[in-house]
Write a protein that holds these residues in place. Structure first.
Motif, short mmCIF file in Angstrom:
data_model
loop_
_atom_site.label_atom_id
_atom_site.label_comp_id
_atom_site.label_asym_id
_atom_site.label_seq_id
_atom_site.Cartn_x
_atom_site.Cartn_y
_atom_site.Cartn_z
N LEU A 1 0.81 -1.22 0.00
CA LEU A 1 0.00 0.00 0.00
C LEU A 1 0.84 1.27 0.00
CD1 LEU A 1 -2.78 -1.05 2.50
CD2 LEU A 1 -2.90 -0.96 0.02
N LEU A 2 2.11 1.15 0.42
CA LEU A 2 3.00 2.31 0.42
C LEU A 2 3.59 2.57 -0.96
CD1 LEU A 2 4.92 1.65 3.75
CD2 LEU A 2 3.00 3.21 3.37
N ASN A 3 3.37 1.64 -1.89
CA ASN A 3 3.84 1.78 -3.28
C ASN A 3 5.35 1.98 -3.38
OD1 ASN A 3 1.24 1.54 -4.43
ND2 ASN A 3 0.83 3.66 -3.88
N LEU A 4 6.10 0.97 -2.96
CA LEU A 4 7.55 1.04 -3.12
C LEU A 4 7.88 1.16 -4.61
CD1 LEU A 4 8.81 -1.75 -0.69
CD2 LEU A 4 8.43 0.65 -0.22
N PRO A 5 8.80 2.04 -4.97
CA PRO A 5 9.14 2.21 -6.38
C PRO A 5 9.93 1.01 -6.92
CG PRO A 5 10.48 3.65 -5.01
CD PRO A 5 9.52 2.97 -4.11
N LEU A 6 9.98 0.92 -8.26
CA LEU A 6 10.78 -0.12 -8.90
C LEU A 6 12.26 0.20 -8.77
CD1 LEU A 6 8.74 -0.60 -12.20
CD2 LEU A 6 8.76 -2.08 -10.20
N LEU A 7 13.06 -0.84 -8.72
CA LEU A 7 14.50 -0.64 -8.55
C LEU A 7 15.15 0.11 -9.70
CD1 LEU A 7 15.63 -4.08 -7.11
CD2 LEU A 7 15.68 -1.87 -5.98
N ASP A 8 14.67 -0.09 -10.92
CA ASP A 8 15.34 0.52 -12.07
C ASP A 8 15.25 2.04 -12.08
OD1 ASP A 8 12.66 0.56 -12.76
OD2 ASP A 8 12.94 -0.28 -14.75
N GLY A 9 14.41 2.64 -11.24
CA GLY A 9 14.32 4.09 -11.17
C GLY A 9 15.02 4.69 -9.97
N LEU A 10 15.72 3.87 -9.18
CA LEU A 10 16.34 4.35 -7.94
C LEU A 10 17.84 4.52 -8.09
CD1 LEU A 10 14.51 2.11 -5.31
CD2 LEU A 10 13.96 4.44 -6.01
N ARG A 11 18.39 5.39 -7.27
CA ARG A 11 19.84 5.58 -7.20
C ARG A 11 20.42 4.61 -6.18
NH1 ARG A 11 20.13 12.16 -7.21
NH2 ARG A 11 19.37 12.39 -9.34
N ASP A 12 21.72 4.44 -6.24
CA ASP A 12 22.41 3.49 -5.36
C ASP A 12 22.14 3.77 -3.88
OD1 ASP A 12 24.36 1.29 -5.02
OD2 ASP A 12 25.56 2.87 -4.07
N GLY A 13 22.17 5.03 -3.47
CA GLY A 13 21.93 5.38 -2.07
C GLY A 13 20.53 5.01 -1.60
N GLN A 14 19.56 5.06 -2.49
CA GLN A 14 18.19 4.69 -2.13
C GLN A 14 18.07 3.17 -2.00
OE1 GLN A 14 16.77 7.05 -5.54
NE2 GLN A 14 15.11 7.67 -4.17
N VAL A 15 18.72 2.43 -2.88
CA VAL A 15 18.67 0.97 -2.84
C VAL A 15 19.35 0.45 -1.57
CG1 VAL A 15 19.45 -1.14 -3.99
CG2 VAL A 15 18.54 0.76 -5.34
N ARG A 16 20.42 1.10 -1.17
CA ARG A 16 21.18 0.66 0.00
C ARG A 16 20.64 1.22 1.32
NH1 ARG A 16 25.72 -1.92 -1.67
NH2 ARG A 16 26.38 -1.51 -3.81
N GLY A 17 19.64 2.09 1.25
CA GLY A 17 19.03 2.63 2.46
C GLY A 17 19.76 3.83 3.04
N ARG A 18 20.70 4.40 2.32
CA ARG A 18 21.40 5.59 2.82
C ARG A 18 20.59 6.86 2.59
NH1 ARG A 18 26.03 3.16 0.13
NH2 ARG A 18 25.66 4.64 -1.53
N HIS A 19 19.70 6.82 1.60
CA HIS A 19 18.86 7.97 1.28
C HIS A 19 17.40 7.52 1.25
CE1 HIS A 19 22.22 10.56 0.16
NE2 HIS A 19 22.78 9.43 -0.24
N CYS A 20 16.51 8.49 1.45
CA CYS A 20 15.08 8.19 1.47
C CYS A 20 14.64 7.59 0.14
CB CYS A 20 14.28 9.45 1.76
SG CYS A 20 12.49 9.18 1.74
N LEU A 21 13.83 6.58 0.25
CA LEU A 21 13.31 5.86 -0.90
C LEU A 21 12.53 6.75 -1.85
CD1 LEU A 21 12.87 3.06 -2.13
CD2 LEU A 21 10.94 2.80 -0.59
N TRP A 22 11.82 7.73 -1.30
CA TRP A 22 10.96 8.56 -2.13
C TRP A 22 11.54 9.94 -2.44
CZ3 TRP A 22 8.40 5.53 1.69
CH2 TRP A 22 7.67 4.46 1.15
#
Length: 130
Positions: free
Chosen positions: A25-46
């Motif tokens: 329900l939170l609508n996590l984005p697809l990986l192909d649109g994220l930066r490395d820091g977002q994938v690794r949890g260093r930066h906010c997902l959104w």
């Protein structure tokens, strides 16, 4: 006997698991649109705010997702985290829209509600904490 130190309350909060249905329900984005820091949890997902710390982040747990929207794409393990403002907004929207699998009778009739409602309420409360 071991001499393990119990985790601090801030760390212990992040260790609780968010049910998959609530994450959906939170609508996590697809990986192909994220930066490395977002994938690794260093930066906010959104919002990409960062770097996040254990005090400023809400841990959404380890995820397994396809690398792209391609149905044949291989899956990758990743560790999304969100800033408190984004998680508060997302959880509030999910509760307000009452999407979970709405209308939800346990949430409307009983104080504890269903598992999804409890998880979204917990995320909302954690997002409000400073």
């Amino acid at each position: 006997m071991t001499n393990r130190t119990p985790p601090s309350p801030a760390v212990a909060e992040g260790l609780r698991e968010v049910p998959a249905a609530a994450l959906e329900l939170l609508n996590l984005p697809l990986l192909d649109g994220l930066r490395d820091g977002q994938v690794r949890g260093r930066h906010c997902l959104w919002c990409r705010r960062g770097p996040l710390t254990s005090e400023t982040a809400i841990d959404l747990g380890e995820q397994m997702s396809p690398l792209s929207s391609d149905s044949d794409s291989s899956r990758m393990r990743w560790y999304p985290r969100a800033c408190r403002r984004c998680i508060r907004t997302r959880a509030y929207r999910a509760l307000l829209d009452h999407v979970h699998p709405g209308p939800c009778e346990p949430c409307e009739n009983a104080a504890p509600g269903c598992e999804i409602g409890r998880a979204l309420n917990r995320l909302l409360r954690e997002g409000r904490r400073r």
